[in-house]
Design a protein around this motif. Structure first.
Motif, PDB file in Angstrom:
ATOM      1  N   ARG A 125      84.948  19.006 123.219  1.00 17.64           N
ATOM      2  CA  ARG A 125      85.858  18.834 122.098  1.00 17.64           C
ATOM      3  C   ARG A 125      86.366  17.410 121.938  1.00 17.64           C
ATOM      4  O   ARG A 125      86.728  17.001 120.845  1.00 17.64           O
ATOM      5  CB  ARG A 125      87.066  19.774 122.267  1.00 17.64           C
ATOM      6  CG  ARG A 125      86.712  21.252 122.271  1.00 17.64           C
ATOM      7  CD  ARG A 125      86.336  21.735 120.900  1.00 17.64           C
ATOM      8  NE  ARG A 125      87.427  21.609 119.961  1.00 17.64           N
ATOM      9  CZ  ARG A 125      87.292  21.752 118.637  1.00 17.64           C
ATOM     10  NH1 ARG A 125      86.104  21.982 118.122  1.00 17.64           N
ATOM     11  NH2 ARG A 125      88.337  21.627 117.840  1.00 17.64           N
ATOM     12  N   MET A 126      86.427  16.637 123.020  1.00 15.49           N
ATOM     13  CA  MET A 126      87.032  15.309 122.955  1.00 15.49           C
ATOM     14  C   MET A 126      85.987  14.218 123.146  1.00 15.49           C
ATOM     15  O   MET A 126      85.041  14.382 123.889  1.00 15.49           O
ATOM     16  CB  MET A 126      88.118  15.158 124.024  1.00 15.49           C
ATOM     17  CG  MET A 126      88.906  13.869 123.909  1.00 15.49           C
ATOM     18  SD  MET A 126      90.080  13.639 125.272  1.00 15.49           S
ATOM     19  CE  MET A 126      88.945  13.125 126.586  1.00 15.49           C
ATOM     20  N   GLU A 127      86.196  13.105 122.446  1.00  7.75           N
ATOM     21  CA  GLU A 127      85.305  11.952 122.557  1.00  7.75           C
ATOM     22  C   GLU A 127      86.161  10.706 122.698  1.00  7.75           C
ATOM     23  O   GLU A 127      87.241  10.604 122.094  1.00  7.75           O
ATOM     24  CB  GLU A 127      84.448  11.827 121.299  1.00  7.75           C
ATOM     25  CG  GLU A 127      83.483  10.674 121.299  1.00  7.75           C
ATOM     26  CD  GLU A 127      82.129  11.051 121.855  1.00  7.75           C
ATOM     27  OE1 GLU A 127      81.623  10.291 122.685  1.00  7.75           O
ATOM     28  OE2 GLU A 127      81.594  12.095 121.466  1.00  7.75           O
ATOM     29  N   GLU A 141      84.323   4.770 107.487  1.00  2.00           N
ATOM     30  CA  GLU A 141      84.930   6.097 107.596  1.00  2.00           C
ATOM     31  C   GLU A 141      84.186   7.021 108.546  1.00  2.00           C
ATOM     32  O   GLU A 141      84.288   8.233 108.433  1.00  2.00           O
ATOM     33  CB  GLU A 141      84.996   6.747 106.204  1.00  2.00           C
ATOM     34  CG  GLU A 141      86.030   6.106 105.306  1.00  2.00           C
ATOM     35  CD  GLU A 141      87.429   6.130 105.907  1.00  2.00           C
ATOM     36  OE1 GLU A 141      87.889   7.202 106.315  1.00  2.00           O
ATOM     37  OE2 GLU A 141      88.053   5.053 105.991  1.00  2.00           O
ATOM     38  N   ILE A 142      83.453   6.447 109.499  1.00  2.00           N
ATOM     39  CA  ILE A 142      82.759   7.307 110.460  1.00  2.00           C
ATOM     40  C   ILE A 142      83.752   8.167 111.229  1.00  2.00           C
ATOM     41  O   ILE A 142      83.476   9.294 111.593  1.00  2.00           O
ATOM     42  CB  ILE A 142      81.913   6.465 111.438  1.00  2.00           C
ATOM     43  CG1 ILE A 142      81.135   7.382 112.379  1.00  2.00           C
ATOM     44  CG2 ILE A 142      82.767   5.494 112.241  1.00  2.00           C
ATOM     45  CD1 ILE A 142      80.156   6.626 113.237  1.00  2.00           C
ATOM     46  N   THR A 143      84.957   7.655 111.466  1.00  3.90           N
ATOM     47  CA  THR A 143      85.951   8.397 112.233  1.00  3.90           C
ATOM     48  C   THR A 143      86.598   9.510 111.430  1.00  3.90           C
ATOM     49  O   THR A 143      87.356  10.304 111.976  1.00  3.90           O
ATOM     50  CB  THR A 143      87.049   7.450 112.742  1.00  3.90           C
ATOM     51  OG1 THR A 143      87.610   6.756 111.620  1.00  3.90           O
ATOM     52  CG2 THR A 143      86.487   6.449 113.728  1.00  3.90           C
ATOM     53  N   ALA A 144      86.317   9.604 110.141  1.00  5.29           N
ATOM     54  CA  ALA A 144      86.933  10.641 109.325  1.00  5.29           C
ATOM     55  C   ALA A 144      86.439  12.029 109.708  1.00  5.29           C
ATOM     56  O   ALA A 144      87.045  13.021 109.354  1.00  5.29           O
ATOM     57  CB  ALA A 144      86.652  10.377 107.844  1.00  5.29           C
ATOM     58  N   ARG A 145      85.328  12.105 110.443  1.00  4.70           N
ATOM     59  CA  ARG A 145      84.808  13.416 110.832  1.00  4.70           C
ATOM     60  C   ARG A 145      85.630  14.041 111.952  1.00  4.70           C
ATOM     61  O   ARG A 145      85.543  15.232 112.200  1.00  4.70           O
ATOM     62  CB  ARG A 145      83.342  13.288 111.269  1.00  4.70           C
ATOM     63  CG  ARG A 145      82.420  12.850 110.148  1.00  4.70           C
ATOM     64  CD  ARG A 145      80.981  13.228 110.481  1.00  4.70           C
ATOM     65  NE  ARG A 145      80.512  12.560 111.673  1.00  4.70           N
ATOM     66  CZ  ARG A 145      79.990  11.335 111.682  1.00  4.70           C
ATOM     67  NH1 ARG A 145      79.919  10.653 110.568  1.00  4.70           N
ATOM     68  NH2 ARG A 145      79.559  10.801 112.796  1.00  4.70           N
ATOM     69  N   ALA A 146      86.407  13.233 112.652  1.00  2.23           N
ATOM     70  CA  ALA A 146      87.278  13.790 113.685  1.00  2.23           C
ATOM     71  C   ALA A 146      88.528  14.343 113.016  1.00  2.23           C
ATOM     72  O   ALA A 146      88.877  13.981 111.903  1.00  2.23           O
ATOM     73  CB  ALA A 146      87.651  12.715 114.705  1.00  2.23           C
ATOM     74  N   GLY A 147      89.242  15.229 113.703  1.00  4.19           N
ATOM     75  CA  GLY A 147      90.459  15.790 113.152  1.00  4.19           C
ATOM     76  C   GLY A 147      91.654  14.950 113.538  1.00  4.19           C
ATOM     77  O   GLY A 147      92.277  14.282 112.722  1.00  4.19           O
ATOM     78  N   GLU A 148      91.977  14.938 114.810  1.00  7.41           N
ATOM     79  CA  GLU A 148      93.099  14.176 115.336  1.00  7.41           C
ATOM     80  C   GLU A 148      92.539  12.973 116.081  1.00  7.41           C
ATOM     81  O   GLU A 148      91.568  13.098 116.821  1.00  7.41           O
ATOM     82  CB  GLU A 148      93.901  15.065 116.285  1.00  7.41           C
ATOM     83  CG  GLU A 148      95.185  14.468 116.803  1.00  7.41           C
ATOM     84  CD  GLU A 148      95.935  15.450 117.698  1.00  7.41           C
ATOM     85  OE1 GLU A 148      97.034  15.091 118.154  1.00  7.41           O
ATOM     86  OE2 GLU A 148      95.406  16.543 117.948  1.00  7.41           O
ATOM     87  N   GLN A 149      93.145  11.796 115.886  1.00  8.31           N
ATOM     88  CA  GLN A 149      92.614  10.619 116.552  1.00  8.31           C
ATOM     89  C   GLN A 149      93.712   9.678 117.043  1.00  8.31           C
ATOM     90  O   GLN A 149      94.807   9.631 116.476  1.00  8.31           O
ATOM     91  CB  GLN A 149      91.624   9.875 115.674  1.00  8.31           C
ATOM     92  CG  GLN A 149      92.114   9.505 114.287  1.00  8.31           C
ATOM     93  CD  GLN A 149      90.992   8.918 113.468  1.00  8.31           C
ATOM     94  OE1 GLN A 149      90.550   7.786 113.707  1.00  8.31           O
ATOM     95  NE2 GLN A 149      90.505   9.667 112.495  1.00  8.31           N
ATOM     96  N   THR A 200      89.498  14.228 118.651  1.00 10.84           N
ATOM     97  CA  THR A 200      89.062  15.607 118.789  1.00 10.84           C
ATOM     98  C   THR A 200      89.091  16.259 117.416  1.00 10.84           C
ATOM     99  O   THR A 200      90.043  16.031 116.662  1.00 10.84           O
ATOM    100  CB  THR A 200      89.939  16.363 119.806  1.00 10.84           C
ATOM    101  OG1 THR A 200      89.459  17.709 119.942  1.00 10.84           O
ATOM    102  CG2 THR A 200      91.411  16.427 119.371  1.00 10.84           C
ATOM    103  N   PRO A 201      88.077  17.041 117.014  1.00 10.72           N
ATOM    104  CA  PRO A 201      86.864  17.287 117.811  1.00 10.72           C
ATOM    105  C   PRO A 201      86.035  16.024 117.931  1.00 10.72           C
ATOM    106  O   PRO A 201      86.347  15.018 117.311  1.00 10.72           O
ATOM    107  CB  PRO A 201      86.138  18.362 117.016  1.00 10.72           C
ATOM    108  CG  PRO A 201      86.618  18.163 115.617  1.00 10.72           C
ATOM    109  CD  PRO A 201      88.053  17.705 115.718  1.00 10.72           C
TER     110      PRO A 201
END
Length: 204
Positions: A125-127, A141-149, A200-201
């Motif tokens: 779940r975490m990266e 916006e590659i990080t937009a696919r994560a929920g919480e960052q 995450t995710p």
């Protein structure tokens, strides 16, 4: 064909494995498919970047074929991982990331570079990533696919535009927000900025 010790060897699309050195296809295939999907690469895109055919890569992912040494190196490069990860790395390397072994990679023609700090596992779940942003460049916006960052600035000066507000970050500053809030990062300093991202995710 046999080597000097009588072991039979076979060839794939490129290179050779000794028969008792060939990677376990039932473990290798799912790893490659999971990484490819997390990077949002199609079979055609990944195969073309690795210099192999799409049908062959599909067979590898389904455990129906085993890639050669050279092919596996090429696949690992495209997926931004060390070949040891794909080959069931030693136990330590499944849990520990050594600083002198980090490999930065990019996407397409992007100038930003990324290095994984966490091990990508099935169902994880975490990266966590290290991100290098050249002066004057914006992080896409590659990080937009994560929920919480969560972001932590290790060096340099960057600006975050978040939900219509602008914040300037320097070494030691950090931010934590939901990806659904409109946002983007830009290196507003005169040297490369280095950031740590945790989300995450998982992102990739």
């Amino acid at each position: 064909m046999k080597d000097g010790r009588g072991r039979r060897r076979k060839t794939d699309e490129r290179g050779v494995w000794f028969e008792d050195e060939r990677p376990n296809s039932t473990v290798l295939g799912p790893k490659i498919r999971s990484l490819r999907q997390r990077m949002q690469l199609t079979l055609d895109e990944a195969a073309a970047s690795a210099g192999i055919s799409t049908p062959f890569l599909s067979q590898v992912e389904r455990g129906l074929a085993r890639p050669s040494v050279a092919t596996l190196v090429a696949i690992a490069r495209v997926l931004g991982v060390d070949i040891q990860y794909l080959l069931d790395a030693p136990r330590e390397e499944r849990y520990v990331a050594r600083g002198d072994r980090l490999t930065f990679f990019g996407f397409a023609d992007a100038t930003k570079r990324f290095a994984r700090l966490t091990r990508v596992t099935e169902g994880g779940r975490m990266e966590a990533l290290l991100v290098r942003i050249p002066p004057g460049q914006q992080l896409g916006e590659i990080t937009a696919r994560a929920g919480e960052q969560f972001w932590y600035v290790l060096s340099g000066a960057v600006t975050l535009t978040l939900a219509g507000a602008t914040y300037v970050f320097r070494e030691g500053d950090c931010a934590h927000y939901d990806s659904t809030d409109p946002h983007h990062w830009r290196n507003t300093g005169e040297r490369e900025a280095l950031l740590m991202w945790v989300g995450t995710p998982n992102l990739l």
